[in-house]
Write an enzyme that holds these catalytic residues in place. Sequence first.
Site, PDB file in Angstrom:
ATOM      1  N   GLY A   3       0.792  -1.224   0.000  1.00 21.29           N
ATOM      2  CA  GLY A   3       0.000   0.000   0.000  1.00 21.29           C
ATOM      3  C   GLY A   3       0.821   1.268   0.000  1.00 21.29           C
ATOM      4  O   GLY A   3       0.406   2.284  -0.569  1.00 21.29           O
ATOM      5  N   ASP A  35      10.183  -7.836  -2.365  1.00 16.19           N
ATOM      6  CA  ASP A  35       8.942  -8.249  -1.701  1.00 16.19           C
ATOM      7  C   ASP A  35       8.705  -9.719  -2.021  1.00 16.19           C
ATOM      8  O   ASP A  35       8.683 -10.104  -3.187  1.00 16.19           O
ATOM      9  CB  ASP A  35       7.750  -7.410  -2.172  1.00 16.19           C
ATOM     10  CG  ASP A  35       6.561  -7.493  -1.211  1.00 16.19           C
ATOM     11  OD1 ASP A  35       6.326  -8.589  -0.660  1.00 16.19           O
ATOM     12  OD2 ASP A  35       5.877  -6.471  -1.014  1.00 16.19           O
ATOM     13  N   ASN A  88      -5.823  -6.738  -1.435  1.00 21.27           N
ATOM     14  CA  ASN A  88      -4.825  -5.688  -1.665  1.00 21.27           C
ATOM     15  C   ASN A  88      -5.311  -4.608  -2.627  1.00 21.27           C
ATOM     16  O   ASN A  88      -4.774  -3.494  -2.650  1.00 21.27           O
ATOM     17  CB  ASN A  88      -3.541  -6.281  -2.254  1.00 21.27           C
ATOM     18  CG  ASN A  88      -2.864  -7.315  -1.390  1.00 21.27           C
ATOM     19  OD1 ASN A  88      -2.246  -8.242  -1.917  1.00 21.27           O
ATOM     20  ND2 ASN A  88      -2.966  -7.198  -0.083  1.00 21.27           N
ATOM     21  N   LEU A  89      -6.305  -4.932  -3.432  1.00 22.40           N
ATOM     22  CA  LEU A  89      -6.587  -4.114  -4.610  1.00 22.40           C
ATOM     23  C   LEU A  89      -7.221  -2.761  -4.313  1.00 22.40           C
ATOM     24  O   LEU A  89      -7.268  -1.909  -5.195  1.00 22.40           O
ATOM     25  CB  LEU A  89      -7.464  -4.895  -5.598  1.00 22.40           C
ATOM     26  CG  LEU A  89      -6.865  -6.218  -6.103  1.00 22.40           C
ATOM     27  CD1 LEU A  89      -7.759  -6.827  -7.180  1.00 22.40           C
ATOM     28  CD2 LEU A  89      -5.451  -6.036  -6.622  1.00 22.40           C
ATOM     29  N   ARG A 146      -5.944  -0.541  -2.430  1.00 22.40           N
ATOM     30  CA  ARG A 146      -4.900   0.428  -2.106  1.00 22.40           C
ATOM     31  C   ARG A 146      -3.584   0.171  -2.832  1.00 22.40           C
ATOM     32  O   ARG A 146      -2.764   1.085  -2.961  1.00 22.40           O
ATOM     33  CB  ARG A 146      -4.652   0.445  -0.590  1.00 22.40           C
ATOM     34  CG  ARG A 146      -4.116  -0.864  -0.056  1.00 22.40           C
ATOM     35  CD  ARG A 146      -4.271  -1.003   1.458  1.00 22.40           C
ATOM     36  NE  ARG A 146      -3.730  -2.269   1.932  1.00 22.40           N
ATOM     37  CZ  ARG A 146      -4.354  -3.437   1.833  1.00 22.40           C
ATOM     38  NH1 ARG A 146      -5.535  -3.498   1.262  1.00 22.40           N
ATOM     39  NH2 ARG A 146      -3.801  -4.540   2.301  1.00 22.40           N
ATOM     40  N   LYS A 168       4.548  -9.717  -5.847  1.00 18.96           N
ATOM     41  CA  LYS A 168       4.356  -8.268  -5.923  1.00 18.96           C
ATOM     42  C   LYS A 168       5.552  -7.551  -6.546  1.00 18.96           C
ATOM     43  O   LYS A 168       5.377  -6.618  -7.352  1.00 18.96           O
ATOM     44  CB  LYS A 168       4.082  -7.712  -4.529  1.00 18.96           C
ATOM     45  CG  LYS A 168       2.737  -8.121  -3.961  1.00 18.96           C
ATOM     46  CD  LYS A 168       2.501  -7.495  -2.592  1.00 18.96           C
ATOM     47  CE  LYS A 168       1.149  -7.923  -2.033  1.00 18.96           C
ATOM     48  NZ  LYS A 168       0.880  -7.346  -0.695  1.00 18.96           N
ATOM     49  N   ASP A 214       4.815  -3.220   6.645  1.00 21.14           N
ATOM     50  CA  ASP A 214       3.766  -2.979   7.633  1.00 21.14           C
ATOM     51  C   ASP A 214       3.975  -3.824   8.891  1.00 21.14           C
ATOM     52  O   ASP A 214       3.024  -4.154   9.580  1.00 21.14           O
ATOM     53  CB  ASP A 214       2.387  -3.274   7.036  1.00 21.14           C
ATOM     54  CG  ASP A 214       2.239  -4.740   6.639  1.00 21.14           C
ATOM     55  OD1 ASP A 214       3.230  -5.503   6.711  1.00 21.14           O
ATOM     56  OD2 ASP A 214       1.120  -5.137   6.247  1.00 21.14           O
ATOM     57  N   ASN A 215       5.240  -4.188   9.171  1.00 21.42           N
ATOM     58  CA  ASN A 215       5.486  -4.998  10.363  1.00 21.42           C
ATOM     59  C   ASN A 215       6.755  -4.539  11.061  1.00 21.42           C
ATOM     60  O   ASN A 215       7.703  -4.060  10.438  1.00 21.42           O
ATOM     61  CB  ASN A 215       5.570  -6.485   9.999  1.00 21.42           C
ATOM     62  CG  ASN A 215       6.773  -6.796   9.130  1.00 21.42           C
ATOM     63  OD1 ASN A 215       7.873  -7.029   9.618  1.00 21.42           O
ATOM     64  ND2 ASN A 215       6.576  -6.792   7.814  1.00 21.42           N
ATOM     65  N   CYS A 221      -3.636  -2.983   8.840  1.00 21.62           N
ATOM     66  CA  CYS A 221      -4.900  -2.680   8.180  1.00 21.62           C
ATOM     67  C   CYS A 221      -5.723  -3.934   7.898  1.00 21.62           C
ATOM     68  O   CYS A 221      -6.924  -3.833   7.647  1.00 21.62           O
ATOM     69  CB  CYS A 221      -4.661  -1.896   6.893  1.00 21.62           C
ATOM     70  SG  CYS A 221      -3.653  -2.760   5.672  1.00 21.62           S
ATOM     71  N   CYS A 223      -7.108 -17.838  10.222  1.00 27.74           N
ATOM     72  CA  CYS A 223      -8.312 -17.025  10.411  1.00 27.74           C
ATOM     73  C   CYS A 223      -8.662 -16.428   9.053  1.00 27.74           C
ATOM     74  O   CYS A 223      -8.347 -17.009   8.017  1.00 27.74           O
ATOM     75  CB  CYS A 223      -8.106 -15.957  11.490  1.00 27.74           C
ATOM     76  SG  CYS A 223      -6.798 -14.782  11.108  1.00 27.74           S
TER      77      CYS A 223
END
Length: 353
Positions: A33, A54, A62-63, A65, A78, A122-123, A181, A319
Amino acid sequence: MNRFDRQYILNGFGIDGQKKLRNASVLMVGAGGLGCPALLYLAAAGVGRIGVIDGDIVNVTNLNRQVLFGEKDLGKNKAEQAVRHFQEKYSDINWEIFPEFLTVQNAQELIADYDLVIDGTDNFPTRYLVNDACLLHGKPFVFGAIYQHEGQVSVFNLGEEGCNYRDVHPEMPGPNEIPNCAETGVLGVLPGIIGNLMALEAIKVLSGYGEPLKNRMLYFNSLTSQTYEVELMPKKSSSAPESWSVLENTDYQQACGAVKEMTWKDAMGKMNQNVAFVDVRELDELPPLVCTGLMKIPMSVLDSQLDKLEDAEQILIFCQSGMRSQKAAQVLSETYPDKAIFSIKGGINDLKS
């Protein structure tokens, strides 16, 4: 006339600024993102060499953003798809593709070869790894992050007395202290705004034009469209590794309290073994999964049903998106420290893609 004409005529930027961009190199860590919009404007501005690393694949969630990808890219790497998008647009950029994740094993060699690093991840484990590797190499890096309606941007390790990420966050947090997110949601335009600001900071650093966000953190609120800045102060002491040997022997995942993850491909290879597949979604969540060894133990009742997993040699948890399964894996690891326990990366969303 050429495609950079509007930059040439900008007062203070000129041909010298464009030449600096042309001769510069950037490593984009993460093509998600934040990375997608940043790459759009780095390429458009004429940065001469861009590497993209990546190891993740595109999935349908994902689409909203990750604007470089579309439905035809689902299930594909990606980094490879992002670079392919630009190779069809610009012939004057040297692209380098790394379809893998940044690790302690490859960080030294990869980062050494670039002038600047942009952290689009994002981690927390990767964020600290990027920071520490850039410190050891003496490379600046552009930081960006989002949480629900707020984004933040800064430039770390820039010149003398430049702050690094550990000056702001000395202690590594656990993986679930600040959800991403996938768990809290995001309007796709927010990472677009923050990613563009990250590209702007990178262009300023590389060209010498303007004032980068050195020792400053810029915050943007998407609900109010307000911005504010916070001044940062470098600290005299740091918990960052002092050598490459120390960095390479640091388990960033473990240091951040992260759990082990497994892909669906590897998980499915464990069918018919003494493995418990645990679905921690609530009973009404769709789609259902039918597989050998499946146990449905919703996260809401996990604490009261831990004994059901006592006999399993390995426990694989999933999950919807991969966030709740990480929390469940932490709970189970505390109860069964000797068992092999994994969270299935991306959850059902990745299996569908």
